[in-house]
Design an enzyme around this catalytic site. Structure first.
Site, PDB file in Angstrom:
ATOM      1  N   HIS A  34       0.838  -1.206   0.000  1.00 47.68           N
ATOM      2  CA  HIS A  34       0.000   0.000   0.000  1.00 47.68           C
ATOM      3  C   HIS A  34       0.872   1.255   0.000  1.00 47.68           C
ATOM      4  O   HIS A  34       0.661   2.178  -0.789  1.00 47.68           O
ATOM      5  CB  HIS A  34      -0.922  -0.030   1.224  1.00 47.68           C
ATOM      6  N   GLU A  35       1.859   1.283   0.892  1.00 55.23           N
ATOM      7  CA  GLU A  35       2.723   2.465   0.988  1.00 55.23           C
ATOM      8  C   GLU A  35       3.600   2.620  -0.254  1.00 55.23           C
ATOM      9  O   GLU A  35       3.893   3.740  -0.676  1.00 55.23           O
ATOM     10  CB  GLU A  35       3.578   2.406   2.254  1.00 55.23           C
TER      11      GLU A  35
END
Length: 149
Positions: A67-68
């Protein structure tokens, strides 16, 4: 998992999933409380919450890293990196990253003690979170002494 292992894991996921290198730093930030991780726009570093790794294991950590890294790669390419942007949502689906992380179990604090003071003359009750000096304070209605019950 220590700092070097985390950095190696993030670099490996970046190459394997995105086909692009991760050239900045990833580290555990002990101050993170409610979020799984965050991408820092100014430094391009990724901060991760170690509590998610301890509670849910490496699978959840890998999902948070993906996600990051979506934020990271889209920001560096000049595309929409925010949660609401179409580019971001499409890349999340493409790499199989979650939109949100699982919530941590809350540590419930013990309920605070409530002190009850009763006027010795008129019987009016006062409820307080903090203890007061009954030699110094008196009833607001009749000016009589208070008693802790």
């Amino acid at each position: 998992m220590d700092q070097k292992q985390l950095q190696a894991l993030v670099e490996q996921i970046s190459i394997r999933v995105f086909g692009k290198p991760f050239r900045h730093t990833a580290f555990f930030n002990p101050r993170l409380r409610t979020t799984g991780g965050r991408y820092m726009l100014q430094t391009h570093n990724i901060e991760l919450n170690k509590k998610h790794y301890e509670q849910f294991g490496e699978e959840e950590l890998i999902a948070i890293i993906k996600h990051e890294l979506c934020h990271y790669h889209l920001h560096l390419e000049g595309k929409g990196y925010r949660h609401r942007d179409r580019d971001f949502r499409e890349l999340l689906q493409k790499v199989g990253a979650p939109r949100y992380c699982r919530p941590l179990a809350r540590n419930t604090k013990a309920p605070k003690t409530i002190y009850t003071y009763i006027c010795t003359s008129c019987g009016l009750t006062y409820r307080r979170k903090r203890r007061i000096n009954i030699d110094r304070y008196v009833c607001g209605r009749c000016r009589s002494k208070l008693k802790l019950s």
